[in-house]
Design a protein around this motif. Structure first.
Motif, PDB file in Angstrom:
ATOM      1  N   ASN A 415       0.822  -1.219   0.000  1.00  0.00           N
ATOM      2  CA  ASN A 415       0.000   0.000   0.000  1.00  0.00           C
ATOM      3  C   ASN A 415       0.848   1.257   0.000  1.00  0.00           C
ATOM      4  O   ASN A 415       0.484   2.254  -0.616  1.00  0.00           O
ATOM      5  N   VAL A 416       1.980   1.190   0.699  1.00  0.00           N
ATOM      6  CA  VAL A 416       2.883   2.348   0.698  1.00  0.00           C
ATOM      7  C   VAL A 416       3.417   2.598  -0.718  1.00  0.00           C
ATOM      8  O   VAL A 416       3.594   3.740  -1.139  1.00  0.00           O
ATOM      9  N   LEU A 417       3.654   1.494  -1.448  1.00  0.00           N
ATOM     10  CA  LEU A 417       4.278   1.624  -2.772  1.00  0.00           C
ATOM     11  C   LEU A 417       3.286   1.946  -3.886  1.00  0.00           C
ATOM     12  O   LEU A 417       3.675   2.421  -4.953  1.00  0.00           O
ATOM     13  N   LEU A 418       2.006   1.653  -3.627  1.00  0.00           N
ATOM     14  CA  LEU A 418       1.027   1.743  -4.724  1.00  0.00           C
ATOM     15  C   LEU A 418       1.002   3.103  -5.452  1.00  0.00           C
ATOM     16  O   LEU A 418       0.973   3.118  -6.686  1.00  0.00           O
ATOM     17  N   PRO A 419       1.032   4.224  -4.726  1.00  0.00           N
ATOM     18  CA  PRO A 419       1.037   5.493  -5.461  1.00  0.00           C
ATOM     19  C   PRO A 419       2.214   5.600  -6.433  1.00  0.00           C
ATOM     20  O   PRO A 419       2.047   6.070  -7.561  1.00  0.00           O
ATOM     21  N   ALA A 420       3.385   5.132  -6.007  1.00  0.00           N
ATOM     22  CA  ALA A 420       4.557   5.184  -6.887  1.00  0.00           C
ATOM     23  C   ALA A 420       4.379   4.225  -8.069  1.00  0.00           C
ATOM     24  O   ALA A 420       4.708   4.568  -9.216  1.00  0.00           O
ATOM     25  N   ILE A 421       3.858   3.032  -7.796  1.00  0.00           N
ATOM     26  CA  ILE A 421       3.641   2.069  -8.887  1.00  0.00           C
ATOM     27  C   ILE A 421       2.666   2.650  -9.910  1.00  0.00           C
ATOM     28  O   ILE A 421       2.865   2.530 -11.118  1.00  0.00           O
ATOM     29  N   CYS A 422       1.636   3.314  -9.410  1.00  0.00           N
ATOM     30  CA  CYS A 422       0.633   3.884 -10.325  1.00  0.00           C
ATOM     31  C   CYS A 422       1.197   5.028 -11.161  1.00  0.00           C
ATOM     32  O   CYS A 422       0.637   5.370 -12.199  1.00  0.00           O
ATOM     33  N   ARG A 423       2.289   5.617 -10.699  1.00  0.00           N
ATOM     34  CA  ARG A 423       2.920   6.678 -11.495  1.00  0.00           C
ATOM     35  C   ARG A 423       3.727   6.118 -12.665  1.00  0.00           C
ATOM     36  O   ARG A 423       4.139   6.862 -13.547  1.00  0.00           O
ATOM     37  N   CYS A 424       3.983   4.812 -12.659  1.00  0.00           N
ATOM     38  CA  CYS A 424       4.766   4.188 -13.740  1.00  0.00           C
ATOM     39  C   CYS A 424       3.844   3.984 -14.940  1.00  0.00           C
ATOM     40  O   CYS A 424       3.421   2.861 -15.230  1.00  0.00           O
ATOM     41  N   SER A 425       3.578   5.056 -15.649  1.00  0.00           N
ATOM     42  CA  SER A 425       2.512   5.006 -16.651  1.00  0.00           C
ATOM     43  C   SER A 425       2.870   4.152 -17.863  1.00  0.00           C
ATOM     44  O   SER A 425       2.002   3.767 -18.620  1.00  0.00           O
ATOM     45  N   ARG A 426       4.154   3.831 -18.033  1.00  0.00           N
ATOM     46  CA  ARG A 426       4.539   3.017 -19.197  1.00  0.00           C
ATOM     47  C   ARG A 426       4.827   1.573 -18.827  1.00  0.00           C
ATOM     48  O   ARG A 426       5.257   0.780 -19.662  1.00  0.00           O
ATOM     49  N   LEU A 427       4.598   1.230 -17.563  1.00  0.00           N
ATOM     50  CA  LEU A 427       4.949  -0.102 -17.071  1.00  0.00           C
ATOM     51  C   LEU A 427       4.257  -1.198 -17.887  1.00  0.00           C
ATOM     52  O   LEU A 427       3.057  -1.155 -18.104  1.00  0.00           O
ATOM     53  N   ARG A 428       5.062  -2.180 -18.318  1.00  0.00           N
ATOM     54  CA  ARG A 428       4.504  -3.298 -19.092  1.00  0.00           C
ATOM     55  C   ARG A 428       4.480  -4.576 -18.278  1.00  0.00           C
ATOM     56  O   ARG A 428       3.708  -5.477 -18.537  1.00  0.00           O
ATOM     57  N   TYR A 429       5.394  -4.648 -17.332  1.00  0.00           N
ATOM     58  CA  TYR A 429       5.535  -5.894 -16.575  1.00  0.00           C
ATOM     59  C   TYR A 429       5.769  -5.583 -15.107  1.00  0.00           C
ATOM     60  O   TYR A 429       6.551  -4.689 -14.757  1.00  0.00           O
ATOM     61  N   LEU A 430       5.085  -6.344 -14.237  1.00  0.00           N
ATOM     62  CA  LEU A 430       5.293  -6.211 -12.801  1.00  0.00           C
ATOM     63  C   LEU A 430       5.399  -7.605 -12.180  1.00  0.00           C
ATOM     64  O   LEU A 430       4.514  -8.437 -12.368  1.00  0.00           O
ATOM     65  N   GLY A 431       6.493  -7.850 -11.470  1.00  0.00           N
ATOM     66  CA  GLY A 431       6.683  -9.149 -10.805  1.00  0.00           C
ATOM     67  C   GLY A 431       6.661  -8.986  -9.296  1.00  0.00           C
ATOM     68  O   GLY A 431       7.543  -8.340  -8.736  1.00  0.00           O
ATOM     69  N   VAL A 432       5.632  -9.534  -8.644  1.00  0.00           N
ATOM     70  CA  VAL A 432       5.550  -9.449  -7.182  1.00  0.00           C
ATOM     71  C   VAL A 432       5.441 -10.840  -6.562  1.00  0.00           C
ATOM     72  O   VAL A 432       5.030 -10.992  -5.414  1.00  0.00           O
ATOM     73  N   PHE A 433       5.799 -11.850  -7.319  1.00  0.00           N
ATOM     74  CA  PHE A 433       5.727 -13.230  -6.837  1.00  0.00           C
ATOM     75  C   PHE A 433       6.554 -13.397  -5.552  1.00  0.00           C
ATOM     76  O   PHE A 433       7.541 -12.693  -5.339  1.00  0.00           O
ATOM     77  N   GLY A 434       6.111 -14.343  -4.702  1.00  0.00           N
ATOM     78  CA  GLY A 434       6.920 -14.680  -3.528  1.00  0.00           C
ATOM     79  C   GLY A 434       6.855 -13.677  -2.395  1.00  0.00           C
ATOM     80  O   GLY A 434       7.704 -13.695  -1.508  1.00  0.00           O
TER      81      GLY A 434
END
Ligand SMILES: *[C@@H]1O[C@H](CO)[C@@H](O)[C@H](O)[C@H]1NC(C)=O
Ligand SMILES: *[C@@H]1O[C@H](CO)[C@@H](O)[C@H](O)[C@H]1NC(C)=O
Length: 526
Positions: A415-434
């Protein structure tokens, strides 16, 4: 005329494969008629015939096409991609073993025939047409019954080089015997062959194939079949062997060097790195599992680290660096601070990074250029979280690929990271496994990222609420990997995620727990 053109147009729009392609499939299916027809066919048809023969595994026809190839370049990447005649991108599929072998042997027989003609007749024989066989870009999906791994392709090509050299050698020996006289000069370096083909290729070698590749590279400069390496990968190879091969690679052509599980250590890197500075176009250096550990540095090791950083800064075209699984705690500034131009891909998985490493990174010249970042295996559940959030904010405008697997992240950290992740407007891939994230946390992640329109692949963890009650808390990565997942519960969650994607009109995004998809994501294809 008009109606033929009309029907061709209709066919290529209406059908997946054009009429031209269907005809090509017919032609290559019958070797004899292909042989009869080749003299009359316009050479513009060769590419489509090649693709048809490759797709339908018409190996004899394939060899004939290679033997008579009318252009200077035969490039797998260009011939096997999606084209106007056929939608299939064969280049993205496992390459067929028999087809690859046939193309290589086609080039070998072509060269041998040319060499024989040059030698036999006074007239020069037919003009050489084919100059370059470009085999780069083929997939390496391991060895299947009908596919051919990069490792086997390397061995096959090296053997082909040695075969041709033997032929050349026989002829030279015969000529030199004839000329032998007591006054003849001692033999100089072998003469350049009158004809030659360059094979552009990616090489993958380990100790089993070291000998044959070394032999082939050693004769490269005066052989009729020459290996020109683009991406070089060595696994579990000693320092001496690694250097022994690097020495023979073309300084201009090499794009990537990947030395893994080689256990080089700082002292090994000290030896290897100077051999890399001659590769003037080296864009990617991967040194995972190099067994570097900067904790408790002795004075000598501090110097080695400085030297390593210095050598790195001499790689002027470097865009990608992987130092995964080395312990670099607190030394990132030292290692990357001397680089003159920004990295676009940085892989620092399991590097035991400290807050000051990430603080340095977010201020560095690299971060505004980063397309790919892998910080998997660093502990984001603690004091790294804030500096990582800062880093992500800085990298957001350019980031396409983000791996934060096995980072001990729980819902609160995510939740702390979500605002920053949402700013990655060109993001194609996200790996949060494990990571120990709950089903609710995953749904929140999906809900918040559904607006990232370029996002196409998310590798997510089995939610912690799908494990049995015996899961220790907080769980380690290995607790999560080895714990029992309740299939039924997981099935329900994954269905809910799919439903959410559908109702958000994002059927184009893949959410999966399957790590296999991850392997095909390469920096150069970003
Ligand atoms: C080298 O790689 C090949 C292909 O993957 C494998 O069969 C062979 O066992 C490897 N050699 C060593 C020494 O690991
Ligand atoms: C990661 O941080 C947590 C604190 O939240 C700590 O309990 C854990 O021991 C750390 N793990 C490692 C491997 O450092």
């Amino acid at each position: 005329m008009a109606s033929t053109a009309f029907w061709l147009a209709v066919c290529s729009v209406a059908a997946m494969n054009s009429l031209v392609f269907l005809c090509s499939q017919k032609v290559v299916a019958d070797f004899d008629s292909l042989q009869d027809a080749l003299g009359f066919l316009p050479k513009e048809l060769y590419p489509v015939l090649f693709k048809a023969a490759f797709m339908d595994k018409r190996t004899l026809s394939l060899q004939l096409l290679v033997n008579t190839w009318p252009f200077p370049v035969l490039s797998f990447q260009k011939l096997l991609r999606k084209c106007q005649h056929c939608e299939r991108a064969l280049i993205r599929e496992k390459p067929n073993k028999y087809c690859i072998q046939m193309v290589i042997s086609g080039v070998v027989t072509y060269l041998i025939k040319l060499l024989e003609n040059r030698r036999g007749s006074k007239s020069k024989g037919p003009q050489q047409r084919l100059q370059i066989l470009d085999m780069t870009g083929l997939q390496d999906e391991g060895q299947g019954p009908e596919s051919m791994s990069l490792w086997s392709r390397t061995v096959t090509l090296a053997k082909a080089c040695l075969d041709i050299s033997k032929q050349q050698g026989k002829w030279t020996r015969r000529t030199s015997k004839r000329r032998k006289s007591p006054y003849s000069k001692p033999p100089g370096p072998p003469a350049l062959p009158p004809v030659s083909v360059d094979v552009w290729v990616d090489l993958f070698v380990n100790s089993t194939s070291y000998g044959v590749l070394k032999d082939a590279l050693q004769i490269n400069s005066y052989n009729a079949l020459r290996l020109r390496c683009r991406d070089f990968r060595a696994e579990e190879l000693s320092i001496a062997s690694t250097v022994g091969l690097l020495e023979f690679l073309d300084p201009v052509g090499v794009r990537q060097v990947d030395l893994r599980f080689n256990n080089l250590g700082l002292s090994g890197l000290r030896v290897v790195l100077p051999h890399l500075t001659k590769f003037t176009n080296l864009a990617s250096l991967k040194l995972p599992y190099s067994n570097v550990d900067v904790r408790r540095l002795t004075v000598g090791m501090e110097g080695s680290l400085q030297y390593f950083a210095n050598q790195l800064s001499r790689l002027r075209c470097l865009k990608e660096l992987n130092l995964g699984s080395s312990r670099l705690s607190g030394k990132l500034r030292l290692l990357l601070g001397d680089l003159q131009s920004p990295l676009e891909s940085l892989e620092l998985a399991f590097c035991y990074l400290l807050p000051n490493d990430l603080a340095y990174l977010s201020q560095s010249l690299h971060t505004p250029a980063l397309k790919k970042l892998d910080l998997s295996g660093n502990n984001l559940s603690d004091c790294l979280l804030q500096p990582f959030q800062g880093l992500l904010m800085e990298a957001a405008p350019t980031l396409l690929h983000l791996d934060i697997m096995e980072c001990r992240m729980m819902d609160t950290h995510l939740n702390v990271l979500l605002p920053a992740i949402c700013r990655c407007s060109r993001l194609r891939y996200l790996g949060v496994f494990g990571n120990p994230i709950s089903a609710k946390g995953l749904k929140n992640l999906l809900h918040k990222t559904v607006g990232l329109l370029d996002l196409k692949l998310v590798i997510y963890p089995y939610p912690v609420d799908c494990y049995g009650d015996d899961l220790p808390w907080p769980p380690t990565s290995s607790n999560l990997l080895n714990g029992n997942v309740d299939e039924e519960k997981f099935f329900r969650v994954s269905n809910e995620l799919q439903q959410m994607l559908l109702s958000a009109n994002r059927a184009d995004v893949t959410w999966t727990t399957n790590l296999c998809r991850h392997n095909s994501l390469d920096f150069f294809s970003l």
